[in-house]
Enzyme design. Structure first.
Site, PDB file in Angstrom:
ATOM      1  CB  ALA A  51      30.384  43.962  -3.794  1.00 38.44           C
ATOM      2  CB  ALA A  99      37.418  48.410  -8.136  1.00 37.17           C
ATOM      3  CB  THR A 115       3.065 -10.315  11.160  1.00 37.13           C
ATOM      4  OG1 THR A 115       0.959 -10.708  10.881  1.00 37.13           O
ATOM      5  CG2 THR A 115       2.485  -8.763  10.947  1.00 37.13           C
ATOM      6  NE  ARG A 123      -1.629  -2.256   3.725  1.00 38.34           N
ATOM      7  CZ  ARG A 123      -1.771  -2.758   4.826  1.00 38.34           C
ATOM      8  NH1 ARG A 123      -3.019  -1.949   5.262  1.00 38.34           N
ATOM      9  NH2 ARG A 123      -1.419  -2.741   5.715  1.00 38.34           N
ATOM     10  CE  LYS A 142      35.073  24.177  -0.810  1.00 35.53           C
ATOM     11  NZ  LYS A 142      35.883  23.629  -1.816  1.00 35.53           N
ATOM     12  CB  SER A 195      33.868  46.046  -5.553  1.00 37.60           C
ATOM     13  OG  SER A 195      33.936  46.443  -4.362  1.00 37.60           O
TER      14      SER A 195
HETATM   15  C1  UD1 Z   1      -0.923  -5.230  11.532  1.00 37.67           C
HETATM   16  C2  UD1 Z   1      -2.074  -6.602  12.604  1.00 37.67           C
HETATM   17  C3  UD1 Z   1      -3.263  -5.754  12.934  1.00 37.67           C
HETATM   18  C4  UD1 Z   1      -3.292  -3.993  13.941  1.00 37.67           C
HETATM   19  C5  UD1 Z   1      -1.804  -3.389  12.775  1.00 37.67           C
HETATM   20  C6  UD1 Z   1      -1.834  -2.468  13.563  1.00 37.67           C
HETATM   21  C7  UD1 Z   1      -1.415  -8.635  12.029  1.00 37.67           C
HETATM   22  C8  UD1 Z   1      -1.956  -9.200  10.732  1.00 37.67           C
HETATM   23  N1  UD1 Z   1      -2.159  -7.990  11.900  1.00 37.67           N
HETATM   24  O1  UD1 Z   1      -2.470  -5.068   9.941  1.00 37.67           O
HETATM   25  O2  UD1 Z   1      -4.226  -6.167  13.734  1.00 37.67           O
HETATM   26  O3  UD1 Z   1      -4.233  -3.887  13.446  1.00 37.67           O
HETATM   27  O4  UD1 Z   1      -1.326  -4.403  12.334  1.00 37.67           O
HETATM   28  O5  UD1 Z   1      -1.069  -1.362  12.583  1.00 37.67           O
HETATM   29  O6  UD1 Z   1      -0.001  -8.628  12.607  1.00 37.67           O
HETATM   30  N2  UD1 Z   1       5.539  -7.721   8.537  1.00 37.67           N
HETATM   31  C9  UD1 Z   1       6.407  -8.323   8.161  1.00 37.67           C
HETATM   32  N3  UD1 Z   1       6.244  -9.884   6.907  1.00 37.67           N
HETATM   33  C10 UD1 Z   1       5.075  -9.928   6.762  1.00 37.67           C
HETATM   34  C11 UD1 Z   1       4.519  -9.083   6.486  1.00 37.67           C
HETATM   35  C12 UD1 Z   1       4.227  -7.843   7.451  1.00 37.67           C
HETATM   36  O7  UD1 Z   1       7.687  -8.293   8.257  1.00 37.67           O
HETATM   37  O8  UD1 Z   1       5.691 -11.326   5.938  1.00 37.67           O
HETATM   38  C13 UD1 Z   1       5.250  -6.619   8.728  1.00 37.67           C
HETATM   39  C14 UD1 Z   1       5.508  -5.857   7.869  1.00 37.67           C
HETATM   40  O9  UD1 Z   1       7.156  -4.952   7.281  1.00 37.67           O
HETATM   41  C15 UD1 Z   1       4.889  -4.206   8.742  1.00 37.67           C
HETATM   42  C16 UD1 Z   1       4.308  -5.585   9.935  1.00 37.67           C
HETATM   43  O10 UD1 Z   1       4.595  -6.649   9.679  1.00 37.67           O
HETATM   44  O11 UD1 Z   1       5.676  -3.393   9.753  1.00 37.67           O
HETATM   45  C17 UD1 Z   1       2.933  -5.303   9.963  1.00 37.67           C
HETATM   46  O12 UD1 Z   1       2.331  -5.771   8.844  1.00 37.67           O
HETATM   47  P1  UD1 Z   1       1.127  -5.428   7.974  1.00 37.67           P
HETATM   48  O13 UD1 Z   1       0.880  -5.706   6.301  1.00 37.67           O
HETATM   49  O14 UD1 Z   1       1.664  -3.248   8.262  1.00 37.67           O
HETATM   50  O15 UD1 Z   1      -0.327  -5.263   8.661  1.00 37.67           O
HETATM   51  P2  UD1 Z   1      -1.714  -4.485   9.364  1.00 37.67           P
HETATM   52  O16 UD1 Z   1      -2.080  -4.731   7.780  1.00 37.67           O
HETATM   53  O17 UD1 Z   1      -1.315  -3.422   9.693  1.00 37.67           O
HETATM   54 CA    CA Z   2       0.758  -1.655   8.584  1.00 38.25          CA
END
Ligand code: UD1
Ligand code: CA
Length: 448
Positions: A380, A423, A79, A15, A351, A405
């Site tokens: 100047a 000058a 995550t 996104r 500089k 100048s």
């Molecule tokens: C997540 C939470 C959601 C919470 C929200 C708050 C989960 C499933 N959902 O959603 O409940 O309300 O954050 O902001 O956790 N990341 C990884 N590896 C991955 C996927 C993501 O390291 O495979 C990292 C991303 O880089 C990011 C973080 O985890 O920094 C959160 O991932 P993101 O996709 O932004 O989760 P949200 O949809 O915001």
């Molecule tokens: Ca997020």
């Protein structure tokens, strides 16, 4: 109690629509993820946090900076999967693990501390941070039973309409008992809707086995902002700017219009300094007391003494002693050092030069690689011709010299103490002390 953190930053940031990792984007003058790591350090984690990054993310690694450990998530499978990759580094090292996300830069150190303390005081297995939002769109919702016990977190993609109406959401900060965490992570299964492994499913797992789940409620919903889009980034910037500006106003700095002053996180400003609108203070800038800065000014890694004035100018990597006046419309570049009471006026560029006390350069001109003494007048249009197309050469102007100048100083060249140039002179040879030279090329009066 020993604890450290896992910071997840391996997602694709779809996104955010960027070639660079989202967490490497600057926010109040620092990469986004640094705000998270700084807050964790300030909260007192026992060993360096582990940042989980993607396999092709050296930029994220660089953004995170020193004193962190890195784990690599080979594929962005969610995550819950990301957190698993920290296991080889952290297993058995601390009693509790805080897990948070690299895109949550506004969570304060006190909030992390409050979570750790609550978790410990209540002997919880899992503690999570929640907040009530007027518009919960995009966040996981907290589902509780009739006795207000947390049952699970439901992600928006999976939430039923009545669940979507729940206003209590998951901020994305969890504290978990270390021995419980790793096997629990292994038990998580992909979501049937998105195919991702959700960290948030840990909550249902804990609740189902009767383990103690606690929540900490965030008082300030601003801290909960997760940066998923550029619009969120701008909002976070605004919030951080307000925090930083309020802090400096409480320290005795006047901001004539705080909405229009941009102060980096690492900047330091002395009391009774007044900052006018459309001023950007960046990097490691330090400003003394009773200065007047702006309007329309950029200070980047600048060191400014007390009682200085800098208006409508750009100062980068330069050091100003006390009572220096710069501008309007001057450009001071890296390596410039101005002693007390130096005046630099409009369209002057300096500089890599040292300028002595009370020396004046009121008008347009260029000093590069120059060493200028005290009480010198730079007329100047003076230019140090420091570059012969191949190399840079130094210019020395001794105390109380008077540069007429439109003098061209063809470096390497030295103008002696109390010497003068007429000058329009083009100075190609050293000028002895107390001597007037003029002409093209410049010669002493007697030999002309
Ligand atoms: C997540 C939470 C959601 C919470 C929200 C708050 C989960 C499933 N959902 O959603 O409940 O309300 O954050 O902001 O956790 N990341 C990884 N590896 C991955 C996927 C993501 O390291 O495979 C990292 C991303 O880089 C990011 C973080 O985890 O920094 C959160 O991932 P993101 O996709 O932004 O989760 P949200 O949809 O915001
Ligand atoms: Ca997020």
């Amino acid at each position: 109690m020993t604890w450290t953190a896992i910071v997840l930053a391996a997602g694709l940031s779809t996104r955010f629509k960027s070639e660079r990792p989202k967490v490497a984007h600057p926010l109040a003058g620092r990469p986004m993820i640094r705000h998270v790591l700084e807050a964790l350090r300030a909260a007192g984690c026992s060993i360096p946090p582990v940042v989980v990054i993607g396999p092709t993310a050296p930029a994220a690694q660089e953004a995170a900076g020193p004193d962190v450990q890195f784990a690599i998530q080979p594929e962005p499978r969610g995550t819950g999967d990301a957190a698993r990759w920290a296991r080889p580094i952290l297993q058995g090292r601390v009693a509790h693990i805080l897990i948070t996300y690299g895109d949550l830069p506004l969570v304060r150190p006190e909030t992390f501390r409050r979570m750790i303390e609550t978790h410990e005081a209540r002997g919880a297995t899992l503690t999570l941070l929640t907040v009530h939002l007027a518009d919960p769109t995009g966040y996981g919702r907290i589902v509780r039973d009739s006795e207000e016990r947390v049952l699970r977190i439901v992600e928006e993609a999976e939430a039923r309409p009545e669940e979507r109406r729940l206003s209590e959401v998951n901020v994305g900060v969890y504290v978990v008992r270390e021995p419980w965490l790793w096997p629990a992570l292994s038990r998580l299964r992909p979501s049937p809707v998105k195919g991702e492994i959700y960290l948030t499913d840990l909550v249902a797992l804990a609740a189902a086995e009767g383990a103690q789940v606690e929540t900490v409620l965030l008082e300030d919903p601003e801290e909960a902002l997760g940066i998923n889009t550029r619009a969120h980034l701008a909002e976070a910037e605004r919030i951080l700017r307000r925090r930083i500006n309020t802090r400096w106003m409480l320290e005795g700095v006047t901001l004539v219009d705080p909405e229009r002053v941009y102060i980096g996180t690492d900047v330091i400003i002395g009391p009774d300094t007044v900052i006018y609108p459309d001023t950007y203070l960046e990097g490691q800038t330090r400003i003394g007391r009773r200065c007047r800065i702006g309007p329309n000014t950029i200070l980047r890694d600048a060191v400014i003494g007390d009682d200085c004035v800098v208006e409508a100018s750009v100062v980068e990597g330069a050091t100003l002693a006390d009572r220096v006046h710069v501008g309007p419309f001057a450009h001071l570049r890296p390596g410039t050092r101005l002693a007390e009471e130096v005046h630099v006026g409009n369209f002057a560029e300096i500089k890599n030069s040292t300028v002595g006390p009370r020396t004046r350069m009121h008008h347009f001109g260029y000093l590069g690689d120059a060493t200028v003494g005290a009480n010198v007048n730079i007329g100047a249009g003076t230019v140090t011709c420091n570059y012969d197309g191949v190399r840079k050469h130094p210019t020395i102007i001794e105390d109380e010299a008077f540069i007429g100048s439109d003098t061209m100083l063809v470096a390497p060249v030295r103008v002696g103490r109390k010497a003068k140039t007429g000058a329009g002179s083009v100075v190609t040879r050293d000028v002895p002390p107390e001597t007037l030279v003029y002409g093209v090329p410049a010669r002493p009066r007697s030999s002309s």
